[in-house]
Write a protein that holds these residues in place. Structure first.
Motif, PDB file in Angstrom:
ATOM      1  N   UNK A 227      -9.966  16.256  -8.944  1.00 45.30           N
ATOM      2  CA  UNK A 227      -9.344  16.858  -7.771  1.00 45.30           C
ATOM      3  C   UNK A 227     -10.031  16.464  -6.459  1.00 45.30           C
ATOM      4  N   UNK A 228     -11.014  15.588  -6.532  1.00 47.45           N
ATOM      5  CA  UNK A 228     -11.685  15.107  -5.322  1.00 47.45           C
ATOM      6  C   UNK A 228     -10.815  14.038  -4.658  1.00 47.45           C
ATOM      7  N   UNK A 229      -9.746  14.472  -4.029  1.00 42.14           N
ATOM      8  CA  UNK A 229      -8.793  13.538  -3.426  1.00 42.14           C
ATOM      9  C   UNK A 229      -9.259  13.138  -2.035  1.00 42.14           C
ATOM     10  N   UNK A 230      -8.639  12.096  -1.494  1.00 45.73           N
ATOM     11  CA  UNK A 230      -8.929  11.638  -0.128  1.00 45.73           C
ATOM     12  C   UNK A 230      -7.985  12.332   0.854  1.00 45.73           C
ATOM     13  N   UNK A 231      -8.558  12.894   1.898  1.00 51.66           N
ATOM     14  CA  UNK A 231      -7.761  13.571   2.923  1.00 51.66           C
ATOM     15  C   UNK A 231      -7.719  12.690   4.165  1.00 51.66           C
ATOM     16  N   UNK A 232      -6.544  12.322   4.654  1.00 56.24           N
ATOM     17  CA  UNK A 232      -6.457  11.478   5.861  1.00 56.24           C
ATOM     18  C   UNK A 232      -6.942  12.226   7.105  1.00 56.24           C
ATOM     19  N   UNK A 233      -7.172  11.459   8.155  1.00 55.41           N
ATOM     20  CA  UNK A 233      -7.677  12.043   9.402  1.00 55.41           C
ATOM     21  C   UNK A 233      -6.722  13.094   9.965  1.00 55.41           C
ATOM     22  N   UNK A 234      -7.315  14.106  10.601  1.00 59.31           N
ATOM     23  CA  UNK A 234      -6.557  15.148  11.284  1.00 59.31           C
ATOM     24  C   UNK A 234      -6.479  14.786  12.761  1.00 59.31           C
ATOM     25  N   UNK A 235      -5.301  14.872  13.342  1.00 55.04           N
ATOM     26  CA  UNK A 235      -5.121  14.571  14.765  1.00 55.04           C
ATOM     27  C   UNK A 235      -5.354  15.848  15.569  1.00 55.04           C
TER      28      UNK A 235
ATOM     29  N   UNK B 284      -8.245  29.777   4.687  1.00 53.95           N
ATOM     30  CA  UNK B 284      -9.487  29.009   4.747  1.00 53.95           C
ATOM     31  C   UNK B 284     -10.607  29.869   5.327  1.00 53.95           C
ATOM     32  N   UNK B 285     -11.813  29.610   4.877  1.00 49.31           N
ATOM     33  CA  UNK B 285     -12.987  30.364   5.313  1.00 49.31           C
ATOM     34  C   UNK B 285     -13.920  29.408   6.043  1.00 49.31           C
ATOM     35  N   UNK B 286     -14.312  29.772   7.265  1.00 46.01           N
ATOM     36  CA  UNK B 286     -15.244  28.955   8.040  1.00 46.01           C
ATOM     37  C   UNK B 286     -16.665  29.249   7.553  1.00 46.01           C
ATOM     38  N   UNK B 287     -17.384  28.200   7.177  1.00 45.39           N
ATOM     39  CA  UNK B 287     -18.728  28.365   6.625  1.00 45.39           C
ATOM     40  C   UNK B 287     -19.814  28.201   7.676  1.00 45.39           C
ATOM     41  N   UNK B 288     -19.451  27.771   8.914  1.00 44.75           N
ATOM     42  CA  UNK B 288     -20.423  27.600   9.985  1.00 44.75           C
ATOM     43  C   UNK B 288     -20.104  28.565  11.127  1.00 44.75           C
TER      44      UNK B 288
ATOM     45  N   UNK C 266     -14.016  26.966  16.273  1.00 46.70           N
ATOM     46  CA  UNK C 266     -13.331  26.783  14.989  1.00 46.70           C
ATOM     47  C   UNK C 266     -12.008  27.520  14.929  1.00 46.70           C
ATOM     48  N   UNK C 267     -11.938  28.711  15.529  1.00 48.68           N
ATOM     49  CA  UNK C 267     -10.726  29.511  15.402  1.00 48.68           C
ATOM     50  C   UNK C 267      -9.512  28.829  16.011  1.00 48.68           C
ATOM     51  N   UNK C 268      -9.711  28.033  17.062  1.00 46.02           N
ATOM     52  CA  UNK C 268      -8.591  27.343  17.688  1.00 46.02           C
ATOM     53  C   UNK C 268      -7.985  26.284  16.770  1.00 46.02           C
ATOM     54  N   UNK C 269      -8.832  25.690  15.935  1.00 43.99           N
ATOM     55  CA  UNK C 269      -8.373  24.597  15.073  1.00 43.99           C
ATOM     56  C   UNK C 269      -7.981  25.050  13.676  1.00 43.99           C
ATOM     57  N   UNK C 270      -8.368  26.255  13.311  1.00 35.93           N
ATOM     58  CA  UNK C 270      -8.278  26.659  11.909  1.00 35.93           C
ATOM     59  C   UNK C 270      -6.850  26.598  11.369  1.00 35.93           C
ATOM     60  N   UNK C 271      -5.890  27.126  12.109  1.00 35.87           N
ATOM     61  CA  UNK C 271      -4.506  27.167  11.612  1.00 35.87           C
ATOM     62  C   UNK C 271      -3.919  25.768  11.462  1.00 35.87           C
ATOM     63  N   UNK C 272      -3.943  24.912  12.498  1.00 37.06           N
ATOM     64  CA  UNK C 272      -3.383  23.558  12.304  1.00 37.06           C
ATOM     65  C   UNK C 272      -4.176  22.720  11.300  1.00 37.06           C
ATOM     66  N   UNK C 273      -5.482  22.936  11.261  1.00 37.98           N
ATOM     67  CA  UNK C 273      -6.305  22.199  10.321  1.00 37.98           C
ATOM     68  C   UNK C 273      -5.969  22.568   8.880  1.00 37.98           C
ATOM     69  N   UNK C 274      -5.784  23.876   8.638  1.00 35.08           N
ATOM     70  CA  UNK C 274      -5.439  24.312   7.283  1.00 35.08           C
ATOM     71  C   UNK C 274      -4.052  23.813   6.897  1.00 35.08           C
ATOM     72  N   UNK C 275      -3.110  23.807   7.828  1.00 35.30           N
ATOM     73  CA  UNK C 275      -1.772  23.293   7.515  1.00 35.30           C
ATOM     74  C   UNK C 275      -1.826  21.821   7.128  1.00 35.30           C
ATOM     75  N   UNK C 276      -2.665  21.074   7.850  1.00 34.33           N
ATOM     76  CA  UNK C 276      -2.816  19.643   7.540  1.00 34.33           C
ATOM     77  C   UNK C 276      -3.398  19.451   6.138  1.00 34.33           C
ATOM     78  N   UNK C 277      -4.449  20.188   5.822  1.00 35.63           N
ATOM     79  CA  UNK C 277      -5.102  20.049   4.510  1.00 35.63           C
ATOM     80  C   UNK C 277      -4.167  20.493   3.397  1.00 35.63           C
ATOM     81  N   UNK C 278      -3.481  21.609   3.605  1.00 34.02           N
ATOM     82  CA  UNK C 278      -2.568  22.106   2.575  1.00 34.02           C
ATOM     83  C   UNK C 278      -1.447  21.119   2.292  1.00 34.02           C
TER      84      UNK C 278
END
Length: 455
Positions: free
Chosen positions: A47-55, A142-146, A151-163
């Motif tokens: 399951x260690x897949x490659x994730x493309x860049x996030x814009x 998603x849970x922010x570990x740092x 981070x909060x501004x990016x969390x929603x679009x970032x999670x949508x991209x990863x999902x």
């Protein structure tokens, strides 16, 4: 994941079903916990897949941001049989990501639940085939570990991209692993050596039987001698393995029918390896196989051979040996023709007499290195009758001593060497049977075993 499901099938031992000879391989639900635990590591790796860049659109210009999966941890993996279908997998996985943002990176953990249904069927080449009928992935927040203020501004679009990426790739990766597994399972139909000129090949004869407690696989075993199959007489019966049978908590239960033993013994007879010659030695003090010792039992031998000469016992199997399986014990009966020969003056051998012999043997079976092996011991007295004689009247009571002394031990040594080589059980690479137990029933035996899979 597919490796985990496929490991259920890797322990395919000899098999019988509707055709002859055969074996039934039953994988019990006790194996599921072991497979789930052993399957975690390869599934996590798959399951260690490659994730493309996030814009990143948070700034004045689009910023490509690299994303890397640091780790996939699977705290929960559960397998169960689905009656009449196959295997259901439920897994909980935590994906840890590193987001390479400037000026500071960001780490996220994304919990994912995987649901997979995998039917198991009979392949076109006679091997088990696993496929994926349904595969779903469900995502938690998603849970922010740092401690990262932006981070909060990016969390929603970032999670949508990863999902979106994982939604497409996880099931595809699982499907690829299943295809690799099926290639691995294809090795089941290869020829395995029995002896120098003989082999055995196993193939599935029908679709598996699947209940909530086990999956049962039927195989046909074909033994070959010099490339020609060993064929038993046609009988309109099939072997059905009762349930439950063998050790109650075993991971795998393998039923081996009478037909498999009959076929193996017939192969040994046709190959001629059951025949043997026993040669006497004049210099040996404990070897009675010479004309001097025999002359003390049969006067005519002493008359014809005043000087000691070594004798030869030529043992030939004309009748097919018989294996009998009764509850609690297995026996083997041989009916060899034994000819006693002595060297004549012209270096040729002359027959002194010949015997029809009946030997009943206890057969002890065991499994070692993915092979069913055996040893024998004599039951009761060896029965003899005179077939022919060129040395006059023979006292069978006196000759019995000779037979017991010079015939039994070489026969046992010869048989045990043959049976000790064993017959390969259906298997794929890296599968081991741990602490196997053997149970003898009326007309079949059962091997109950734990399993160990080592890459």
């Amino acid at each position: 994941m597919a490796w985990a499901m496929g490991l259920l099938l890797l322990l395919l031992l000899p098999a019988v079903g509707a055709s002859r000879p055969g074996t039934v391989v039953r994988l019990n639900k006790e194996v599921l916990s072991y497979v789930a635990e052993a399957g975690k590591a390869p599934l996590q790796q798959a399951l260690q897949v490659t994730v493309p860049n996030f814009l990143d659109r948070s700034g004045e210009a689009l910023q490509p941001t690299r994303i890397q999966i640091l780790n996939v941890h699977m705290p929960h993996l559960h397998l169960k049989f689905i009656a009449g279908f196959g295997i259901h997998l439920l897994a909980a996985a935590n994906f840890t990501f590193k987001i390479f943002r400037v000026p500071e990176p960001l780490r996220l953990m994304l919990p994912v639940k995987l649901l997979v249904d995998a039917p198991v069927d009979q392949g076109s080449i006679g091997t088990p085939v696993v496929s994926i009928s349904d595969c779903f992935s469900f995502f938690d927040e998603a849970i922010v570990l740092d401690h990262n203020r932006t981070a909060s501004k990016l969390l929603v679009p970032l999670q949508k991209h990863i999902q979106a990426v994982l939604q497409n790739k996880l099931c595809l990766r699982i499907s690829n692993v299943v295809q690799d597994l099926n290639v691995h399972l294809g090795t089941l139909i290869g020829l395995s050596p029995v002896g120098p000129e003989s082999q055995v090949r196993y193939s599935m004869i029908n679709a598996p039987t699947i209940t909530k407690d086990y999956i049962s696989l039927d195989f046909n075993a074909v033994l070959f001698l010099l490339g020609r199959p060993i064929v038993l007489p046609e009988v309109n019966t099939s072997f059905v393995l009762p349930h439950p049978v063998g050790a109650s908590a075993a991971m795998v239960t393998v039923g081996l029918s009478q037909d498999l033993f009959d076929s193996a013994i017939l192969l040994l007879q046709k190959a001629g390896v059951l025949n043997m010659d026993v040669t006497g030695e004049l210099e040996s003090n404990d070897n009675m196989l010479n004309t001097s010792m025999l002359g003390q039992l049969i006067p005519e031998v002493a008359h014809q051979f005043p000087e000691p000469r070594p004798l030869v016992l030529k043992v030939r199997l004309g009748a097919t040996p018989t294996v009998t399986l009764r509850t609690g014990n297995a026996t083997l009966q041989l009916r060899p023709f034994v000819e006693v020969l002595a060297p004549a003056s012209n270096s040729a051998f002359q027959s002194l007499f010949s015997l029809n012999v009946v030997v009943n043997l206890s057969l002890q079976l065991f499994v070692a290195e993915v092979r069913l092996r055996g040893t024998t011991s004599v039951l009761g007295n060896v029965q003899i009758t005179v077939a022919s004689s060129n040395v006059g009247l023979i006292d069978l009571e006196k000759v019995q001593t000779l037979v017991d002394t010079v015939f039994e031990r070489p026969l046992l040594d010869h048989l045990n060497a043959l049976l000790g080589m064993g017959i390969a059980l259906p298997h794929v690479v890296s599968l081991h049977y741990i602490s196997p137990e053997i149970f003898v029933y009326e007309g079949y035996i059962v091997v109950s075993s734990e399993l160990l899979y080592q890459r």
